[in-house]
Design an enzyme around this catalytic site. Structure first.
Site, PDB file in Angstrom:
ATOM      1  N   ASP A  85       0.804  -1.215   0.000  1.00  0.00           N
ATOM      2  CA  ASP A  85       0.000   0.000   0.000  1.00  0.00           C
ATOM      3  C   ASP A  85       0.847   1.280   0.000  1.00  0.00           C
ATOM      4  OD1 ASP A  85      -2.318   1.435  -0.158  1.00  0.00           O
ATOM      5  OD2 ASP A  85      -2.959   1.083   1.900  1.00  0.00           O
ATOM      6  N   LYS A  99      -7.924  -1.778   3.525  1.00  0.00           N
ATOM      7  CA  LYS A  99      -7.321  -0.455   3.722  1.00  0.00           C
ATOM      8  C   LYS A  99      -7.199  -0.130   5.206  1.00  0.00           C
ATOM      9  CE  LYS A  99      -6.556   2.382   0.973  1.00  0.00           C
ATOM     10  NZ  LYS A  99      -5.304   2.809   0.292  1.00  0.00           N
ATOM     11  N   LYS A 112      -8.685  14.256  -2.131  1.00  0.00           N
ATOM     12  CA  LYS A 112      -9.032  13.512  -0.919  1.00  0.00           C
ATOM     13  C   LYS A 112      -8.962  14.426   0.293  1.00  0.00           C
ATOM     14  CE  LYS A 112      -6.157  10.410   0.689  1.00  0.00           C
ATOM     15  NZ  LYS A 112      -5.409   9.142   0.798  1.00  0.00           N
ATOM     16  N   LYS A 148       2.649   1.906   3.342  1.00  0.00           N
ATOM     17  CA  LYS A 148       1.922   2.015   4.602  1.00  0.00           C
ATOM     18  C   LYS A 148       2.201   0.845   5.543  1.00  0.00           C
ATOM     19  CE  LYS A 148      -2.323   4.554   3.368  1.00  0.00           C
ATOM     20  NZ  LYS A 148      -2.240   4.616   1.898  1.00  0.00           N
TER      21      LYS A 148
END
Length: 530
Positions: free
Chosen positions: A314, A363, A410, A486
């Site tokens: 990610d 996520k 975002k 991530k």
């Protein structure tokens, strides 16, 4: 202290006491003694030293093949556009100023610097990150890939609504003839709301033949490599987030079992599993830019046996990157965060896919893990963390909502609620609006540049002064890339490091040792001691 003028690449000298350059092979060899403090069960410590010899091939390839899974998505089409802009010297009007060509802002390899040392006056000397040693120029990327939608790249760029109108118009002649290769689609793994995009797949959704799908993807990689006369291809997943697969003994726990499971069309073999295995079998490094658990134990074992680089999971762009910095700042300051509430809303297709719970869960897992190493580092603030009691952990709430109107911009809002002394509390609220794909694309560039760079490095241990003539490549899980990811994948038995400063320091110091410089420090005795 102020920085001096930046040296040009030709001015950077290797340390002759630690390095040697073989002009015949164009390889730079350096010696480094790695030291660490190791504690035993009685809390007694010792200094452990290991001598290494590193070898860097300074001859980077003329071009590098990039295959993106999700070429027509926001990230894929933005990277494709970026490379076309670089290759064709495309400029655009940004709405305020004259026609402009901008640097790759947001890319650490292209737009950041590294401190090499100080000059005679004690001023810091910085050089561009990309000029320490030869690294790929993104303009030499050859980009193609797969997508479940057959829109040509001009249509994909317009659909994504990431780039400005003037730039899109200038790009069209260079991109409209390119269409993604047919991809793989197993409906169970991505949200049902993606069905209307599916018109470019090579498999049957009713009766998938996953072994045949694997062979088709392998053939796509071979053909792309052959037609473009490439020595190396890197595959990166930037398609829809999949749900996490279940780890099942006898199915995906070993390389042998997962290959058998593909032949048997097992339901827990995902599209990303197929792409990862195809890449590994073709010797192409594979990067997982989404949060699903693509790298099940069987795939890791396959990468180990084939000695092919993999990295995941990610992309770490805005909110999570900031969280890794904020958490480290608070804990290192002796402040105790007790809750972190993270809210996101976005309107691109990623947000639409994540509105499905199974995909959101993937996520959520990758976002939540970013604070773990900070918590583990401080037993004063978090004693008995393994008990997971109320007073010994951080309440970490993550929310993602799909709001089509905001498009690729975002919106992230975070609240850090912390305990202070004498019953006090500290609340830090952050509101961050970021253009998602314009943060993700430079990170993809960095991952590709650094993966290629690390593929040119080998090492050997020096034991009792005896050097082995056999040089090894890096362990396949390339944890040096964790700065950009991530939920960084790690070797079995090791915990990931998420703190951004520690990740960056590891990269800087590794580049320094390759040119014969010691690890950097900030003792600054020049100004602190007479």
């Amino acid at each position: 202290m102020t920085a001096t003028s930046t040296p040009q690449p030709a001015d950077i000298k290797f340390n002759p006491k630690k390095c040697s350059l073989d002009k015949d092979t164009n390889e730079l060899t350096s010696n480094y003694t790695y030291e660490n403090i190791v504690f035993d069960e009685n809390n007694q410590f010792d200094t452990i030293s290991t001598n290494y010899k590193f070898k860097v091939d300074l001859s980077k390839p003329k071009s590098l093949g990039i295959l993106l899974v999700g070429l027509g998505g926001n990230n894929g089409s933005t990277l494709f556009s970026t490379v076309k802009c670089l290759q064709n010297n495309i400029s655009f009007h940004n709405g305020k100023f004259n026609t402009t060509k901008e640097p790759l802002y947001g890319s650490m390899t292209q737009c950041s610097t590294i401190k090499l040392g100080v000059d005679a006056q004690g001023n810091d000397v910085f050089v561009p990150f990309k000029d320490i040693l030869p690294m790929m120029d993104p303009s030499n990327f050859i980009v193609h890939g797969w997508d479940i939608n057959n829109s040509n790249m001009a249509e994909a760029i317009e659909r994504s609504q990431v780039l400005q109108y003037d730039l899109i118009q200038n790009l069209k002649p260079f991109v409209e003839k390119t269409r993604p290769m047919p991809s793989i689609y197993y409906p169970d793994f991505i949200a049902l709301n993606q069905n209307d995009r599916v018109n470019n797949i090579s498999n049957s959704t009713q009766d998938p033949q996953k072994w045949q799908d694997l062979q088709r993807i392998r053939n796509d990689i071979k053909t792309f490599k052959h037609e473009n006369h490439l020595d190396q291809v890197i595959v990166l997943w930037t398609a829809n987030t999949e749900r996490c697969v279940e780890i099942i003994p006898g199915i995906n726990d070993t390389s042998e079992n997962i290959m058998a499971a593909i032949k048997n069309n097992h339901q827990e073999i995902s599209p990303s599993n197929i792409f990862a295995i195809a890449s590994i079998l073709e010797g192409a490094p594979y990067i997982n830019g989404s949060p699903q658990n693509t790298f099940v134990p069987g795939i890791i074992e396959l990468a180990e046996s084939r000695n092919v680089l993999i990295a995941g999971d990610d992309l770490k762009t805005g909110q999570t990157k900031l969280k890794s910095v904020m958490m480290q700042y608070l804990v290192d300051a002796g402040i105790k965060p007790v809750s972190i509430a993270s809210y996101n809303h976005l309107g691109n297709n990623d947000g639409k896919n994540l509105s499905s719970h199974a995909q959101f869960r993937s996520k959520e897992i990758s976002k939540a893990s970013v604070i773990d190493d900070c918590i583990d580092s401080n037993k004063i603030l978090y004693p008995d963390i393994e008990l997971k009691e109320k007073d010994n952990h951080v309440d970490h709430c993550i929310v993602i909502k799909y709001v089509p109107a905001v498009g690729d911009s975002k919106v992230a809002m975070d609240e850090y609620y912390s305990e202070l002394m004498l019953g006090g509390h500290n609340r830090i609220s952050i509101h961050n609006v970021c253009e998602d794909s314009l943060l993700a694309t430079p990170i993809i560039i960095d991952l590709l540049v650094m993966t290629e760079f690390f593929s040119r490095i080998k090492y050997t241990k020096v034991v009792d002064g005896i050097e082995s003539t056999d040089f090894n490549e890096f362990y396949p899980i390339l944890t040096f890339l964790s700065y950009w990811l991530k939920a960084p994948l790690t070797r079995s038995g090791f915990k990931p490091i998420n703190s951004l400063n520690r990740q960056r320091l590891a990269l800087e110091n590794f580049l320094r040792l390759l040119i014969g410089l010691p690890a950097n420090d900030e003792l600054r005795f020049e100004e602190r001691l007479v």
